[in-house]
Design a protein around this motif. Structure first.
Motif, PDB file in Angstrom:
ATOM      1  N   VAL A  67      44.049  42.853  32.986  1.00 29.77           N
ATOM      2  CA  VAL A  67      43.983  41.371  33.061  1.00 29.77           C
ATOM      3  C   VAL A  67      45.104  40.954  33.830  1.00 29.77           C
ATOM      4  O   VAL A  67      46.031  41.321  33.820  1.00 29.77           O
ATOM      5  CB  VAL A  67      44.374  40.855  31.598  1.00 29.77           C
ATOM      6  CG1 VAL A  67      44.755  39.487  31.617  1.00 29.77           C
ATOM      7  CG2 VAL A  67      43.054  40.963  30.695  1.00 29.77           C
ATOM      8  N   ARG A  68      44.615  39.924  34.849  1.00 31.24           N
ATOM      9  CA  ARG A  68      45.652  39.382  35.914  1.00 31.24           C
ATOM     10  C   ARG A  68      45.731  38.040  35.423  1.00 31.24           C
ATOM     11  O   ARG A  68      45.117  37.114  36.172  1.00 31.24           O
ATOM     12  CB  ARG A  68      45.149  39.690  37.259  1.00 31.24           C
ATOM     13  CG  ARG A  68      45.384  41.106  37.498  1.00 31.24           C
ATOM     14  CD  ARG A  68      45.107  41.542  38.996  1.00 31.24           C
ATOM     15  NE  ARG A  68      45.547  43.118  39.194  1.00 31.24           N
ATOM     16  CZ  ARG A  68      45.482  43.612  40.558  1.00 31.24           C
ATOM     17  NH1 ARG A  68      45.213  42.737  41.623  1.00 31.24           N
ATOM     18  NH2 ARG A  68      45.789  44.888  40.440  1.00 31.24           N
ATOM     19  N   ALA A  69      46.287  37.434  34.734  1.00 27.82           N
ATOM     20  CA  ALA A  69      46.620  36.037  34.285  1.00 27.82           C
ATOM     21  C   ALA A  69      48.003  35.657  33.921  1.00 27.82           C
ATOM     22  O   ALA A  69      48.257  34.882  33.341  1.00 27.82           O
ATOM     23  CB  ALA A  69      45.602  35.927  33.129  1.00 27.82           C
ATOM     24  N   ASN A  74      48.793  37.217  39.275  1.00 29.38           N
ATOM     25  CA  ASN A  74      48.128  35.949  38.420  1.00 29.38           C
ATOM     26  C   ASN A  74      47.078  35.281  39.069  1.00 29.38           C
ATOM     27  O   ASN A  74      47.256  34.868  40.182  1.00 29.38           O
ATOM     28  CB  ASN A  74      49.292  34.975  38.100  1.00 29.38           C
ATOM     29  CG  ASN A  74      48.533  34.087  37.211  1.00 29.38           C
ATOM     30  OD1 ASN A  74      47.603  34.145  36.930  1.00 29.38           O
ATOM     31  ND2 ASN A  74      49.533  32.990  36.591  1.00 29.38           N
ATOM     32  N   ASP A  75      45.741  35.910  38.826  1.00 26.47           N
ATOM     33  CA  ASP A  75      44.509  35.412  39.391  1.00 26.47           C
ATOM     34  C   ASP A  75      43.959  34.139  38.710  1.00 26.47           C
ATOM     35  O   ASP A  75      42.836  33.779  39.061  1.00 26.47           O
ATOM     36  CB  ASP A  75      43.720  36.535  39.712  1.00 26.47           C
ATOM     37  CG  ASP A  75      44.183  37.480  40.756  1.00 26.47           C
ATOM     38  OD1 ASP A  75      44.748  36.852  41.557  1.00 26.47           O
ATOM     39  OD2 ASP A  75      43.912  38.798  40.615  1.00 26.47           O
ATOM     40  N   LEU A  76      44.642  33.801  37.628  1.00 21.50           N
ATOM     41  CA  LEU A  76      43.958  32.644  36.962  1.00 21.50           C
ATOM     42  C   LEU A  76      43.463  31.386  37.840  1.00 21.50           C
ATOM     43  O   LEU A  76      42.476  30.866  37.569  1.00 21.50           O
ATOM     44  CB  LEU A  76      44.750  32.080  35.762  1.00 21.50           C
ATOM     45  CG  LEU A  76      44.646  31.154  34.665  1.00 21.50           C
ATOM     46  CD1 LEU A  76      43.144  31.583  34.047  1.00 21.50           C
ATOM     47  CD2 LEU A  76      45.526  30.818  33.599  1.00 21.50           C
ATOM     48  N   ARG A  84      35.659  36.593  44.062  1.00 18.70           N
ATOM     49  CA  ARG A  84      35.935  37.961  43.894  1.00 18.70           C
ATOM     50  C   ARG A  84      37.092  38.023  42.763  1.00 18.70           C
ATOM     51  O   ARG A  84      37.337  39.195  42.411  1.00 18.70           O
ATOM     52  CB  ARG A  84      36.065  38.570  45.262  1.00 18.70           C
ATOM     53  CG  ARG A  84      37.599  38.021  45.614  1.00 18.70           C
ATOM     54  CD  ARG A  84      38.050  38.378  46.988  1.00 18.70           C
ATOM     55  NE  ARG A  84      39.385  38.383  47.372  1.00 18.70           N
ATOM     56  CZ  ARG A  84      39.981  37.391  48.099  1.00 18.70           C
ATOM     57  NH1 ARG A  84      39.237  36.272  48.190  1.00 18.70           N
ATOM     58  NH2 ARG A  84      41.044  37.259  48.613  1.00 18.70           N
ATOM     59  N   HIS A  85      37.706  37.059  42.186  1.00 17.38           N
ATOM     60  CA  HIS A  85      38.726  37.065  41.418  1.00 17.38           C
ATOM     61  C   HIS A  85      38.385  36.624  39.917  1.00 17.38           C
ATOM     62  O   HIS A  85      37.808  35.714  39.833  1.00 17.38           O
ATOM     63  CB  HIS A  85      40.040  36.040  41.765  1.00 17.38           C
ATOM     64  CG  HIS A  85      40.584  36.733  42.858  1.00 17.38           C
ATOM     65  ND1 HIS A  85      40.470  36.082  44.282  1.00 17.38           N
ATOM     66  CD2 HIS A  85      41.400  37.788  43.119  1.00 17.38           C
ATOM     67  CE1 HIS A  85      41.240  36.426  45.009  1.00 17.38           C
ATOM     68  NE2 HIS A  85      41.902  37.683  44.388  1.00 17.38           N
ATOM     69  N   HIS A  86      38.520  37.753  38.906  1.00 16.50           N
ATOM     70  CA  HIS A  86      38.498  37.483  37.374  1.00 16.50           C
ATOM     71  C   HIS A  86      39.912  37.371  36.786  1.00 16.50           C
ATOM     72  O   HIS A  86      40.814  37.919  37.473  1.00 16.50           O
ATOM     73  CB  HIS A  86      37.801  38.439  36.972  1.00 16.50           C
ATOM     74  CG  HIS A  86      36.398  38.620  37.402  1.00 16.50           C
ATOM     75  ND1 HIS A  86      35.308  37.166  37.585  1.00 16.50           N
ATOM     76  CD2 HIS A  86      35.708  39.715  38.368  1.00 16.50           C
ATOM     77  CE1 HIS A  86      34.254  37.950  38.206  1.00 16.50           C
ATOM     78  NE2 HIS A  86      34.457  38.986  38.823  1.00 16.50           N
ATOM     79  N   LYS A 473      53.245  43.966  42.230  1.00 14.87           N
ATOM     80  CA  LYS A 473      53.263  42.777  43.403  1.00 14.87           C
ATOM     81  C   LYS A 473      51.967  42.811  43.946  1.00 14.87           C
ATOM     82  O   LYS A 473      51.171  43.601  43.821  1.00 14.87           O
ATOM     83  CB  LYS A 473      54.310  43.314  44.489  1.00 14.87           C
ATOM     84  CG  LYS A 473      53.967  43.764  45.766  1.00 14.87           C
ATOM     85  CD  LYS A 473      55.142  44.123  46.595  1.00 14.87           C
ATOM     86  CE  LYS A 473      54.787  43.996  47.958  1.00 14.87           C
ATOM     87  NZ  LYS A 473      55.155  42.821  48.657  1.00 14.87           N
ATOM     88  N   ASP A 474      51.636  41.615  44.078  1.00 18.07           N
ATOM     89  CA  ASP A 474      50.259  41.385  44.562  1.00 18.07           C
ATOM     90  C   ASP A 474      50.082  42.071  46.054  1.00 18.07           C
ATOM     91  O   ASP A 474      50.843  41.972  46.800  1.00 18.07           O
ATOM     92  CB  ASP A 474      50.086  39.762  44.707  1.00 18.07           C
ATOM     93  CG  ASP A 474      48.626  39.602  44.439  1.00 18.07           C
ATOM     94  OD1 ASP A 474      48.184  38.281  44.726  1.00 18.07           O
ATOM     95  OD2 ASP A 474      47.721  40.363  43.742  1.00 18.07           O
ATOM     96  N   GLY A 475      48.684  42.492  46.069  1.00 16.42           N
ATOM     97  CA  GLY A 475      48.451  43.186  47.102  1.00 16.42           C
ATOM     98  C   GLY A 475      48.189  44.630  47.110  1.00 16.42           C
ATOM     99  O   GLY A 475      47.229  45.216  47.500  1.00 16.42           O
TER     100      GLY A 475
HETATM  101 MG    MG Z   1      45.156  39.741  44.501  1.00 17.17          MG
END
Ligand code: MG
Ligand code: ATP
Ligand code: MG
Ligand code: MG
Length: 475
Positions: A67-69, A74-76, A84-86, A473-475
Motif C-alpha cells: 500500500v502506498r498511501a 504516497n500515490d493516493l 499506472r498508480h494504485h 524514498k520514491d523512485g
Molecule cells: Mg512512484
C-alpha cells in the motif's frame, strides 16, 4: 493470460532458478514502527539485507501486498489520474541475499520478459544509474541492447525529473544503484522517455525495478558496504498484466474490469469509463486488505489513513448518485477475484464487510450536508473566478462533517481549485489552542496540561514532527 496466471508464472520462473517462494507479509510492517504500511517486497527481508537476520535460503521470490498511501511513497493523489498508480498493488519480486548480483539479476529479468512472457524487445527500454558502468555494460554488451535503449539516470539531486536510479530505504538503511525496465505503450500516448521532461506521461511505463543492494546508509549519510552485495527487485503485477493483456491502463486488466463492473452495479452507473469507478475499484482493494490485516478506521495513524481512503471512496460513490452504504457490497467481488491468492481476505470477508458498512453508515450521515456546503462554496467561487478554496470552510467540513482535508482537496481538484491549506492549519491550531486553554482552566494552577489531541491530521503531519520516518524514498 489472466493476472493470476502471470503471478504464478513469475513465481514458477524464479522457483525454477532456485528461489524459495515466500508468502506475502502483512500490510502492517512487523516490528517496524518507522514504516506506515508495507510498500515493497523487500520490507520483510530488510534485516536479512542488513545481515541481522539469516534465512535458510539465499534466493527468494514473492508476490507482496503493498500500500502506498502515505509516508514518502504516497500515490493516493495519483489514483484516478494516471494509468499506472494504485493505493494497493501487488509487487512481484526476486531477491538475492549475498547470492547472485547484477549479471544474473539482469539476465533473469530479461529472460523472463523476452523469452517466457515473449515481450518484443523493441518495446523495452532500460535505465541504469549514471555511474554504474557495470550494469550499462551488461545491458549493452551481454544482453545486446542498443545504446539508445539504455538510459543513464543520476540520483536526481537537482530534482529536475522524477526518475531516480539510486534507490534508498529512506534516509537510512539498505540502498544501492538500480536499473529499471520500461515498456513503450505506443506513440499515440503522450509521454517521453525517462530522463526527459515529458517522462511523467504514461507512454513509457516503468514495469520493473532491479535494485543492487550494496550499502547501508547511516544517519550522517555515510554509506557502509553491506555484508554482502544483494539484489531486490519489484515489478507491479497490474502493470505487467496490462502489458501482457495488450491494454494500456492497469484498470483495463481482467481483475480491475471485474471490480469496475461491481462498482457500476452498486452505484447504478452506466458509464463504465467513469474515473470514479476506477477509484472505487482501486480503493476497495486497499480498504479490504488493510482491514483484513487488522487495521480499523480511526482518527490516528494507520487507522486514519484507512478512514481517509474509505471516505474518498464513499464520496466518489456519492458523486455517482449513491445515497446509502454501497461500498461494502463490493467485498464479495473482490474476494472472488483475489481470495484464492490471499486466503486472509476470504477468512475475514464478513468482518471486512461489517467494518466498511459501519464506517459508511457513519459518513453517509454527514456527507450530504458537507457536500452541500462544499458545492455551494465552489459555485460561489466560480462566479468570482476564485481558484482558492477557503481554508476555514475546509476546516469546518473536517471538524463538523468528517471531511478529511484530502477529501475536500480531491473534490476541489476536479474543478481545478486548490485549498488554502495554511488557513486550514491555522484554524486547526486555533481550535487546539482553545481546547488547551479550556483544559488548563480546569487544571490546578501550576500543572502544565498539554491539551488533548482532538483531531488527527494525517500521517503527513506526524511525519513532519519526526515521529514517523518513512523508510522508502520514491523512485
Ligand atoms: Mg512512484
Ligand atoms: P513510478 O515511478 O511509476 O511511480 P516507482 O519508481 O515509484 O514507480 P518502485 O518504487 O521502483 O516504483 O517500485 C517497483 C515497481 O512497483 C514499479 O516498477 C512498478 O511496477 C510497481 N509500482 C510502484 N508503485 C506502484 C503503484 N502505486 N501502483 C502500482 N504499481 C506500482
Ligand atoms: Mg522505480
Ligand atoms: Mg519510478
Amino acid at each position: 493470460m489472466k493476472s493470476s496466471e502471470i503471478r504464478k508464472q513469475f513465481l514458477d520462473y524464479f522457483a525454477s532458478k532456485g528461489h524459495t517462494v515466500v508468502a506475502s507479509s502483512s500490510l502492517v510492517p512487523h516490528e517496524d514502527p518507522t514504516l506506515l504500511f508495507t510498500n515493497a517486497g523487500m520490507n520483510q527481508f530488510k534485516d536479512v539485507f542488513l545481515g541481522f537476520d539469516k534465512r535458510p535460503y539465499t534466493r527468494a521470490a514473492s508476490s507482496q501486498k503493498c500500500v502506498r498511501a502515505g509516508g514518502k511513497h504516497n500515490d493516493l493523489e495519483n489514483v484516478g489520474y494516471t494509468a499506472r498508480h494504485h493505493t494497493f498493488f501487488e509487487m512481484l519480486g526476486n531477491f538475492s541475499f549475498g547470492d547472485y548480483f547484477k549479471r544474473d539479476a539482469i539476465k533473469y529479468a530479461w529472460e523472463l520478459l523476452t523469452e517466457v512472457f515473449k515481450l518484443p524487445k523493441e518495446k523495452l527500454y532500460v535505465t541504469v544509474y549514471a555511474e554504474d558502468d557495470e550494469a550499462y555494460d551488461i545491458w549493452t554488451r551481454e544482453m545486446g541492447l542498443a545504446a539508445e535503449r539504455v538510459i543513464r539516470i543520476g540520483d536526481n539531486k537537482g530534482a529536475r525529473y522524477a526518475s531516480d536510479n539510486f534507490w534508498m530505504m529512506g534516509d537510512t538503511g539498505p540502498c544501492g544503484p538500480c536499473t529499471e525496465i520500461f515498456y513503450d505503450h505506443g506513440e499515440h500516448i503522450p509521454g517521453g522517455l525517462p530522463g526527459t521532461p515529458e517522462e511523467d506521461g504514461d507512454r513509457y511505463i516503468e514495469i520493473w525495478n532491479n535494485v543492487f543492494m550494496q550499502f547501508n546508509r547511516d544517519e550522517q549519510g555515510v554509506m557502509h558496504p553491506l555484508p554482502k552485495p544483494s539484489v531486490d527487485t519489484g515489478m507491479g503485477l497490474e502493470r505487467i498484466s496490462a502489458v501482457l493483456q495488450g491494454v494500456h491502463a492497469n484498470y483495463e486488466i481482467d481483475l480491475f474490469q471485474a471490480l469496475i463492473k461491481a462498482a457500476a452495479r452498486e452505484t447504478h452507473c452506466a458509464d463504465l469509463d467513469s474515473p470514479s469507478l476506477k477509484v472505487l475499484a482501486d480503493h476497495i482493494r486497499a480498504c479490504s486488505f488493510l482491514i483484513a490485516d487488522g487495521i480499523i478506521p480511526g482518527n490516528e495513524g494507520r487507522g486514519y489513513v484507512l478512514r481517509r481512503i474509505i471516505r474518498r471512496a464513499i464520496r466518489h460513490g456519492y458523486k455517482l448518485g449513491a445515497r446509502a452504504a454501497f461500498f461494502h457490497k463490493m467485498v464479495v467481488d473482490l474476494v472472488s477475484e483475489m481470495g484464492d491468492a490471499y486466503p486472509e481476505l476470504k477468512e475475514n470477508q464478513a468482518r471486512v464487510t461489517d467494518v466498511l458498512k459501519q464506517e459508511e453508515e457513519r459518513f453517509f450521515a454527514t456527507i450530504e450536508h458537507g457536500m452541500a456546503i462544499l458545492e455551494a462554496e465552489l459555485a460561489e467561487m466560480a462566479g468570482k473566478d476564485n481558484r482558492t478554496f477557503n481554508g476555514e470552510t475546509a476546516f469546518k467540513l473536517h471538524d463538523t462533517y468528517g471531511f478529511p482535508l484530502d477529501l475536500t482537496q480531491d473534490v476541489c481538484r476536479e474543478q481545478g481549485v486548490g485549498v488554502d491549506a495554511a488557513a486550514f492549519d491555522a484554524a486547526m491550531a486555533h481550535q487546539k489552542e482553545q481546547a488547551r486553554a479550556a483544559g488548563k482552566f480546569k487544571m490546578a494552577a501550576n500543572l502544565e496540561y498539554d491539551g488533548p489531541a482532538t483531531v488527527f491530521h494525517g500521517y503527513d503531519k506526524l511525519e513532519a514532527k519526526g515521529k514517523v520516518l518513512a523508510l522508502y524514498k520514491d523512485g
